[in-house]
Design an enzyme around this catalytic site. Structure first.
Site, PDB file in Angstrom:
ATOM      1  N   LYS A 139       0.823  -1.213   0.000  1.00  0.00           N
ATOM      2  CA  LYS A 139       0.000   0.000   0.000  1.00  0.00           C
ATOM      3  C   LYS A 139       0.863   1.272   0.000  1.00  0.00           C
ATOM      4  CE  LYS A 139      -4.009  -2.152   2.261  1.00  0.00           C
ATOM      5  NZ  LYS A 139      -4.994  -2.014   3.378  1.00  0.00           N
ATOM      6  N   TYR A 162     -12.587  -1.844  -3.743  1.00  0.00           N
ATOM      7  CA  TYR A 162     -13.068  -2.033  -2.372  1.00  0.00           C
ATOM      8  C   TYR A 162     -14.586  -1.966  -2.262  1.00  0.00           C
ATOM      9  CZ  TYR A 162      -8.410  -1.930  -0.183  1.00  0.00           C
ATOM     10  OH  TYR A 162      -7.133  -2.234   0.229  1.00  0.00           O
ATOM     11  N   ASN A 184      -1.974   0.428   6.539  1.00  0.00           N
ATOM     12  CA  ASN A 184      -1.446  -0.774   7.186  1.00  0.00           C
ATOM     13  C   ASN A 184      -0.576  -1.639   6.272  1.00  0.00           C
ATOM     14  OD1 ASN A 184      -3.510  -1.696   5.628  1.00  0.00           O
ATOM     15  ND2 ASN A 184      -4.615  -2.761   7.260  1.00  0.00           N
ATOM     16  N   HIS A 221      -2.149  -5.412   1.588  1.00  0.00           N
ATOM     17  CA  HIS A 221      -3.466  -6.036   1.419  1.00  0.00           C
ATOM     18  C   HIS A 221      -3.276  -7.519   1.169  1.00  0.00           C
ATOM     19  CE1 HIS A 221      -7.507  -6.828  -0.169  1.00  0.00           C
ATOM     20  NE2 HIS A 221      -6.920  -7.489  -1.142  1.00  0.00           N
ATOM     21  N   GLU A 262      -9.928 -10.372  -7.535  1.00  0.00           N
ATOM     22  CA  GLU A 262      -8.950  -9.293  -7.337  1.00  0.00           C
ATOM     23  C   GLU A 262      -7.774  -9.432  -8.308  1.00  0.00           C
ATOM     24  OE1 GLU A 262      -9.982  -8.598  -2.602  1.00  0.00           O
ATOM     25  OE2 GLU A 262      -7.957  -9.224  -3.153  1.00  0.00           O
TER      26      GLU A 262
HETATM   27  N1  UDP Z   1      -9.679  -0.202   7.347  1.00  0.00           N
HETATM   28  C1  UDP Z   1      -9.759   1.022   7.992  1.00  0.00           C
HETATM   29  N2  UDP Z   1     -10.450   1.100   9.179  1.00  0.00           N
HETATM   30  C2  UDP Z   1     -11.068   0.017   9.741  1.00  0.00           C
HETATM   31  C3  UDP Z   1     -10.983  -1.234   9.088  1.00  0.00           C
HETATM   32  C4  UDP Z   1     -10.280  -1.309   7.903  1.00  0.00           C
HETATM   33  O1  UDP Z   1      -9.222   2.018   7.509  1.00  0.00           O
HETATM   34  O2  UDP Z   1     -11.676   0.153  10.821  1.00  0.00           O
HETATM   35  C5  UDP Z   1      -8.935  -0.304   6.075  1.00  0.00           C
HETATM   36  C6  UDP Z   1      -7.578  -1.007   6.219  1.00  0.00           C
HETATM   37  O3  UDP Z   1      -6.663  -0.386   5.313  1.00  0.00           O
HETATM   38  C7  UDP Z   1      -7.929  -2.424   5.803  1.00  0.00           C
HETATM   39  C8  UDP Z   1      -8.937  -2.178   4.690  1.00  0.00           C
HETATM   40  O4  UDP Z   1      -9.699  -1.064   5.157  1.00  0.00           O
HETATM   41  O5  UDP Z   1      -6.771  -3.131   5.386  1.00  0.00           O
HETATM   42  C9  UDP Z   1      -9.867  -3.339   4.392  1.00  0.00           C
HETATM   43  O6  UDP Z   1     -10.491  -3.740   5.604  1.00  0.00           O
HETATM   44  P1  UDP Z   1     -10.589  -5.276   5.984  1.00  0.00           P
HETATM   45  O7  UDP Z   1     -11.521  -5.379   7.138  1.00  0.00           O
HETATM   46  O8  UDP Z   1     -10.889  -6.078   4.774  1.00  0.00           O
HETATM   47  O9  UDP Z   1      -9.111  -5.609   6.539  1.00  0.00           O
HETATM   48  P2  UDP Z   1      -7.959  -6.546   5.936  1.00  0.00           P
HETATM   49  O10 UDP Z   1      -8.618  -7.691   5.223  1.00  0.00           O
HETATM   50  O11 UDP Z   1      -7.137  -5.682   4.998  1.00  0.00           O
HETATM   51  O12 UDP Z   1      -7.146  -6.976   7.128  1.00  0.00           O
HETATM   52 MG    MG Z   2     -10.048  -7.641   3.705  1.00  0.00          MG
END
Ligand code: UDP
Ligand code: MG
Length: 138
Positions: free
Chosen positions: A9, A49, A112, A115, A126
């Protein structure tokens, strides 16, 4: 063997962790099927997304994901989705286990570092978002 779609990212690219993360991909036994460096538009990010469209963080997430260049890669390994998710750790780096990519490199719950697809079905969707068939080397 199965596949996953990963992204490095914008925060991790900006903080110069691309090399470390690609080294980790290799160390973890993933085969790289395809890899590209690009910047998503806001519209691209919203499309990628869209499953999160109803979540409160959706708009900020899409803004952030289109704020700078990323690396997208299609990877293959036994248990690819689950293994990559183990390697990256919890969504919030504060909750990610020591040594996971997010614990090592993430800035915040939003920024974070990486992905990873959450299922084999979403991995296929994807991967096809980023790669044409001829861009994937079997
Ligand atoms: N995200 C965020 N706030 C939240 C949860 C998720 O900004 O409270 C962002 C974060 O970058 C995350 C992405 O949205 O990686 C997708 O969320 P997901 O729950 O799918 O998390 P992941 O699968 O990436 O761990
Ligand atoms: Mg996810």
């Amino acid at each position: 063997m199965s596949k996953t779609l990963i992204m490095i990212k914008p925060d991790a690219v900006k903080n110069k962790h691309v090399g470390d993360i690609i080294a980790r991909i290799e160390k973890e036994g993933f085969k790289i099927l395809g890899m590209k460096y690009l910047q998503l538009s806001m519209e691209d990010a919203k499309q990628f997304y869209k499953v999160h469209a109803a979540r409160p963080f959706y708009n900020d997430l899409c803004k952030y994901m289109s704020s700078g260049p990323i690396v997208a890669a299609a990877l293959e390994r036994e248990n690819a989705v689950a293994h990559w998710r183990e390697v990256i750790g919890a969504t919030d780096p504060k909750e990610a286990k020591p040594g996971t990519i997010r614990a090592l490199y993430a800035e915040s719950k939003e920024a974070n570092a990486v992905h990873g697809s959450d299922s084999d079905e979403n991995a296929e969707l994807e991967i096809s978002f980023f790669f044409k068939g001829y861009e994937l080397v079997p």
